[in-house]
Each structure stands twice: as structure tokens, then as C-alpha cells.
Design a protein around this motif. Sequence first.
Motif, PDB file in Angstrom:
ATOM      1  N   ASN A   1      70.605 -87.590  64.856  1.00  0.00           N
ATOM      2  CA  ASN A   1      71.580 -87.186  63.848  1.00  0.00           C
ATOM      3  C   ASN A   1      71.312 -87.806  62.475  1.00  0.00           C
ATOM      4  N   THR A   2      70.066 -87.745  62.042  1.00  0.00           N
ATOM      5  CA  THR A   2      69.707 -88.239  60.711  1.00  0.00           C
ATOM      6  C   THR A   2      68.633 -87.324  60.137  1.00  0.00           C
ATOM      7  N   THR A   3      68.151 -87.642  58.952  1.00  0.00           N
ATOM      8  CA  THR A   3      67.131 -86.816  58.315  1.00  0.00           C
ATOM      9  C   THR A   3      65.737 -87.289  58.722  1.00  0.00           C
ATOM     10  N   ALA A   4      64.783 -86.388  58.594  1.00  0.00           N
ATOM     11  CA  ALA A   4      63.400 -86.727  58.917  1.00  0.00           C
ATOM     12  C   ALA A   4      62.879 -87.823  57.987  1.00  0.00           C
ATOM     13  N   GLU A   5      63.324 -87.814  56.725  1.00  0.00           N
ATOM     14  CA  GLU A   5      62.878 -88.823  55.764  1.00  0.00           C
ATOM     15  C   GLU A   5      63.352 -90.224  56.171  1.00  0.00           C
ATOM     16  N   ARG A   6      64.623 -90.316  56.584  1.00  0.00           N
ATOM     17  CA  ARG A   6      65.151 -91.613  57.025  1.00  0.00           C
ATOM     18  C   ARG A   6      64.436 -92.079  58.284  1.00  0.00           C
ATOM     19  N   MET A   7      64.158 -91.147  59.211  1.00  0.00           N
ATOM     20  CA  MET A   7      63.473 -91.515  60.445  1.00  0.00           C
ATOM     21  C   MET A   7      62.041 -91.946  60.156  1.00  0.00           C
ATOM     22  N   GLU A   8      61.367 -91.250  59.261  1.00  0.00           N
ATOM     23  CA  GLU A   8      60.001 -91.622  58.887  1.00  0.00           C
ATOM     24  C   GLU A   8      59.983 -93.034  58.301  1.00  0.00           C
ATOM     25  N   PHE A   9      60.941 -93.322  57.434  1.00  0.00           N
ATOM     26  CA  PHE A   9      61.026 -94.661  56.846  1.00  0.00           C
ATOM     27  C   PHE A   9      61.281 -95.711  57.932  1.00  0.00           C
ATOM     28  N   TYR A  10      62.185 -95.408  58.857  1.00  0.00           N
ATOM     29  CA  TYR A  10      62.510 -96.339  59.943  1.00  0.00           C
ATOM     30  C   TYR A  10      61.300 -96.588  60.840  1.00  0.00           C
ATOM     31  N   LEU A  11      60.522 -95.544  61.098  1.00  0.00           N
ATOM     32  CA  LEU A  11      59.390 -95.670  62.022  1.00  0.00           C
ATOM     33  C   LEU A  11      58.099 -96.135  61.363  1.00  0.00           C
ATOM     34  N   ARG A  12      58.100 -96.262  60.052  1.00  0.00           N
ATOM     35  CA  ARG A  12      56.867 -96.574  59.331  1.00  0.00           C
ATOM     36  C   ARG A  12      56.129 -97.773  59.920  1.00  0.00           C
ATOM     37  N   ASP A  13      56.806 -98.860  60.182  1.00  0.00           N
ATOM     38  CA  ASP A  13      56.165-100.052  60.758  1.00  0.00           C
ATOM     39  C   ASP A  13      56.312-100.103  62.269  1.00  0.00           C
TER      40      ASP A  13
END
Length: 116
Positions: free
Chosen positions: A49-61
Motif C-alpha cells: 500500500n505505497t508507491t513504487a518510488e517509496r519502495m525503491e527508496f526503502y529497498l535501495r540498500d
Amino acid sequence: MSAKSKIVRNPVRHLSNDFPANLSPAGVERIRAMVLEYRPIPEIALIMNTTAERMEFYLRDRRARWLGERGEGHIEFLPHKTVIYRRRSNPEGGFVIMPFSLPANSMHRAMLEQQA
């Protein structure tokens, strides 16, 4: 504007602006499991339930660490084949750890067994 003249629109699914602050430990484990299943980031974001951009940022590291824990460079000697886990890039710009198989009777297997 009166109640009768009010325009009614189809409800749009609300995406959380609180992500990742609203994640519980169970939510982190759920995301980690989906990453290890090699699910695409937009799909994970939709499930969480979030945006792909927020998930990409969260998963970056985190994604690299989680996949690295899975065992890049790990070698399994099975009776009928040898499986080597290597890092390969994916279309989303990241990478995945993928298994590559060699026949059990190859010269590569003999070399790998000597190195192990």
C-alpha cells in the motif's frame, strides 16, 4: 455547493504516505520474503500500500544485503549437477542472485571441488 450538485467520483485507492515509518517487524519480513522471491518492486509496493518510488527508496540498500545473505558465490555439489549462485543485473537497475547449473561430470566441477 449543495449536496445534490456535488460531483461523485470513483474512489481512488489511498497509498500510504507514512511508509516506511508505519512498518512493523512483520511487515519488514513480508517485504524481505517478496524480495527473495524476486517479485518486482511495483508489485511489492502495491501489496504494501505505497508507491513504487517509496519502495525503491526503502529497498535501495536493503535489497542488496538481503540477496547477498542468500549466498552469492555459494556452490552446491549435487549428485547430478553443480549449482553456483551469481549476481546478475535485472531490468529494474538492480541485481538478483541467480542459480546457474553445471553438469556433474564437467571439468568445471572438478576445478570447483578443488577450490572448495
